[in-house]
Write an enzyme that holds these catalytic residues in place. Structure first.
Site, PDB file in Angstrom:
ATOM      1  N   HIS A 167       1.180  -2.744   9.408  1.00 30.03           N
ATOM      2  CA  HIS A 167       2.916  -3.050   9.392  1.00 30.03           C
ATOM      3  C   HIS A 167       3.700  -2.618  10.453  1.00 30.03           C
ATOM      4  O   HIS A 167       3.536  -1.083  10.239  1.00 30.03           O
ATOM      5  CB  HIS A 167       3.288  -2.755   7.796  1.00 30.03           C
ATOM      6  CG  HIS A 167       2.988  -3.893   6.905  1.00 30.03           C
ATOM      7  ND1 HIS A 167       3.837  -4.375   5.859  1.00 30.03           N
ATOM      8  CD2 HIS A 167       1.936  -4.994   6.659  1.00 30.03           C
ATOM      9  CE1 HIS A 167       3.242  -5.515   5.244  1.00 30.03           C
ATOM     10  NE2 HIS A 167       2.090  -5.648   5.872  1.00 30.03           N
ATOM     11  N   TYR A 170      12.279  -2.550  -0.142  1.00 31.46           N
ATOM     12  CA  TYR A 170      12.590  -1.640  -1.234  1.00 31.46           C
ATOM     13  C   TYR A 170      14.164  -1.864  -1.420  1.00 31.46           C
ATOM     14  O   TYR A 170      14.757  -2.034  -0.497  1.00 31.46           O
ATOM     15  CB  TYR A 170      12.550  -0.141  -0.749  1.00 31.46           C
ATOM     16  CG  TYR A 170      11.075   0.389  -0.565  1.00 31.46           C
ATOM     17  CD1 TYR A 170      10.844   0.052   0.768  1.00 31.46           C
ATOM     18  CD2 TYR A 170      10.645   1.209  -1.513  1.00 31.46           C
ATOM     19  CE1 TYR A 170       9.307   0.565   1.019  1.00 31.46           C
ATOM     20  CE2 TYR A 170       9.099   1.756  -1.305  1.00 31.46           C
ATOM     21  CZ  TYR A 170       8.746   1.399   0.147  1.00 31.46           C
ATOM     22  OH  TYR A 170       7.326   1.854   0.296  1.00 31.46           O
ATOM     23  N   PRO A 187       6.227   7.168  -6.484  1.00 34.10           N
ATOM     24  CA  PRO A 187       5.634   6.484  -5.375  1.00 34.10           C
ATOM     25  C   PRO A 187       6.369   5.769  -4.205  1.00 34.10           C
ATOM     26  O   PRO A 187       6.072   5.158  -3.243  1.00 34.10           O
ATOM     27  CB  PRO A 187       4.939   5.414  -6.042  1.00 34.10           C
ATOM     28  CG  PRO A 187       5.545   5.446  -7.340  1.00 34.10           C
ATOM     29  CD  PRO A 187       6.039   6.782  -7.735  1.00 34.10           C
ATOM     30  N   LYS A 192       3.458   8.215  -0.648  1.00 31.88           N
ATOM     31  CA  LYS A 192       2.763   9.367  -0.223  1.00 31.88           C
ATOM     32  C   LYS A 192       1.641   9.797  -1.193  1.00 31.88           C
ATOM     33  O   LYS A 192       0.804  10.556  -0.371  1.00 31.88           O
ATOM     34  CB  LYS A 192       3.941  10.510  -0.015  1.00 31.88           C
ATOM     35  CG  LYS A 192       4.947  10.397   1.069  1.00 31.88           C
ATOM     36  CD  LYS A 192       4.497  10.345   2.463  1.00 31.88           C
ATOM     37  CE  LYS A 192       5.225   9.502   3.298  1.00 31.88           C
ATOM     38  NZ  LYS A 192       4.622   8.526   4.190  1.00 31.88           N
ATOM     39  N   TYR A 236       7.956   8.304   7.079  1.00 33.60           N
ATOM     40  CA  TYR A 236       7.164   7.098   6.196  1.00 33.60           C
ATOM     41  C   TYR A 236       5.782   6.642   7.015  1.00 33.60           C
ATOM     42  O   TYR A 236       4.813   6.527   6.155  1.00 33.60           O
ATOM     43  CB  TYR A 236       7.979   5.786   6.411  1.00 33.60           C
ATOM     44  CG  TYR A 236       7.469   4.463   5.462  1.00 33.60           C
ATOM     45  CD1 TYR A 236       6.501   3.333   5.876  1.00 33.60           C
ATOM     46  CD2 TYR A 236       7.982   4.619   4.109  1.00 33.60           C
ATOM     47  CE1 TYR A 236       6.263   2.564   5.045  1.00 33.60           C
ATOM     48  CE2 TYR A 236       7.626   3.799   3.353  1.00 33.60           C
ATOM     49  CZ  TYR A 236       6.524   2.666   3.640  1.00 33.60           C
ATOM     50  OH  TYR A 236       6.251   1.586   2.856  1.00 33.60           O
TER      51      TYR A 236
END
Ligand code: FAS
Ligand code: PHB
Length: 388
Positions: free
Chosen positions: A72, A200, A291, A295, A383
């Site tokens: 991704h 998100y 979450p 991580k 990230y």
């Protein structure tokens, strides 16, 4: 029985460490409370940092990961209708890989026997002894028989509820905790994802996350008050809430029967020290992250990377520096991931005690991120995972 390293817990941390130690010729045994099927079937994380992918490649256990993992190049933050794309490869030259933790665990379990990683499943009443000495031992039961394993080190990979962390005297311990006023209700279904990338979302009704395990299997989450019970959330109610919170910009929401549906509590937690005498802690045994930042699993992997290097230095070269420096090195990365996970949770969730000012801060921060390459770069480098 006698070995060099006793590992407690056969989740991703324990199995990964067992493989890394065996690859260096270090003898170890893994004690796992549950049966193999229970461990193999747990649905948890979904996004891998390069450090985790790299360890599987180093072990030569990444064939399925390379074949089925989804690279991704970016992910999205949704504020109402607006999608803010964080272009990972453009911003920091790295991507993440979507490949379920379940698959990582299964790959590690499948190769354990051939690699000499001895896992004792069904190990009951695990108790640690002598961790302040150079000769610790662990007692446990197996099929009702009392057992004991002596080793030079004990590595606690037994998750948040295991016995290892609790074996460290309270006088030597420091705990840091934030319990969030909501949990994540997750649903897994064999339907195509609504979007080819993760989204998100911060919606007036709450948080939602659109994720996936493959092009035909989706993983979604909505945040719910911890008072909610999963039996009050039939599939249709979950799909309705997801469609509302993710909105039309997320793409078409294909519905289907839940293969798994559960509510997980959210907390930020760090236990120091991550080493006491002959005991080292790895993964959820020492820290928990919400979450939101993907991580948890990846921190377990970096802890194991540091622990394996320290143990190899000790056994192969008589070098104690890695062991002595393990806790400080692991915690330096843990705390940065805790900060990122906490900050993204603050940004993307509606907290019950928040007022108009707090909401205005979220709007302003998302607006700033939307227009700032510097802000997006900071998110991207966290990230994909900070360097180990
Ligand atoms: P684990 O908890 O995975 O493994 C610990 C092992 O120790 C287990 O197999 C357990 O059976 C064993 N054990 C415990 N007590 C024992 C005893 N007394 N004796 C012997 N063995 C014992 N992270 C993400 O990045 N994204 C997510 O979406 C995400 N979702 C999650 C959902 C849930 C419900 C939970 C609980 C965690 C989630 N996490 C997520 C975090 C998760 O992925 C962890 O970070 C990861 O499993 C950490 O791996 P371990 O440290 O190996 O701990
Ligand atoms: C998941 O796919 O389970 C997942 C992905 C990203 C997260 C959390 C969970 O931040």
């Amino acid at each position: 029985m006698k070995t060099q390293v006793t590992i407690i817990g056969a989740g991703p941390a324990g199995l990964l460490l067992g493989h890394l130690l065996r690859a260096e010729g270090i003898e170890c045994v893994v004690l796992e409370r549950q049966r193999p099927a229970y461990v193999a079937d747990r649905i948890r994380a979904g996004v891998l940092e390069q450090v985790t992918v790299g360890l599987m490649a180093r072990l030569g256990l990444d064939a399925r990961l390379k074949a089925e993992g989804l690279p991704h190049d970016g992910f999205n933050l949704a504020d109402g209708e607006r999608l803010i794309r964080i272009d990972l490869t453009d911003l920091v030259g790295q991507h993440v890989t979507v490949y379920g933790q379940t698959e990582i665990t299964r790959d590690l379990m499948a190769a354990a026997d051939e690699r000499g990683v001895r896992v004792i499943y069904g190990a009951g009443d695990v108790a640690l002894h002598g961790i302040d000495s150079d000769a610790p031992y662990v007692t446990f039961t197996q099929d009702g028989a009392a057992m004991r394993v002596d080793s030079r080190f004990v590595i606690g990979c037994d998750g948040f509820h295991g016995p290892s962390r609790k074996a460290i005297p309270a006088s030597a311990a420091r705990e840091y905790e934030r319990v969030y006023p909501f949990g994540w209700l997750g649903i897994l279904a064999d339907v195509p994802p609504c979007n080819h990338e993760l989204i998100y979302a911060n919606h007036p009704r709450g948080f939602a996350l659109a994720s996936m395990r493959s092009s035909t299997r989706s993983r979604y989450y909505v945040d719910v008050p911890m008072s909610e019970r999963i039996e009050d959330w039939p599939d249709d109610r979950v799909w309705d809430e997801l469609a509302t919170r993710l909105g039309p910009s997320a793409g078409p929401m294909v519905r289907g029967p839940a293969l798994e549906k559960s509510i997980a509590p959210l907390r930020s937690y760090v236990f120091e020290p991550m080493r006491h005498g002959s005991l080292l802690l790895c993964g959820d045994a020492a820290h928990i992250v919400p979450p939101t930042g993907a991580k948890g699993l990846n921190l377990a992997a970096s802890d194991v990377y540091y622990a394996a290097a320290a143990l190899t230095g000790f056994f192969a070269h008589g070098d104690n520096d890695g062991i002595a420096g393990y806790a400080a090195k692991a915690l330096a990365r843990v705390w940065k991931a805790e900060r990122f996970s906490w900050s993204l949770t603050r940004l993307m969730h509606r907290f019950p005690d928040d007022g108009p000012f707090e909401r205005a801060m979220q709007v302003a921060e998302l607006d700033y991120i939307a227009g700032s390459r510097a802000a997006q770069t900071a998110i991207a480098e966290n990230y994909v995972g900070l360097p180990v």
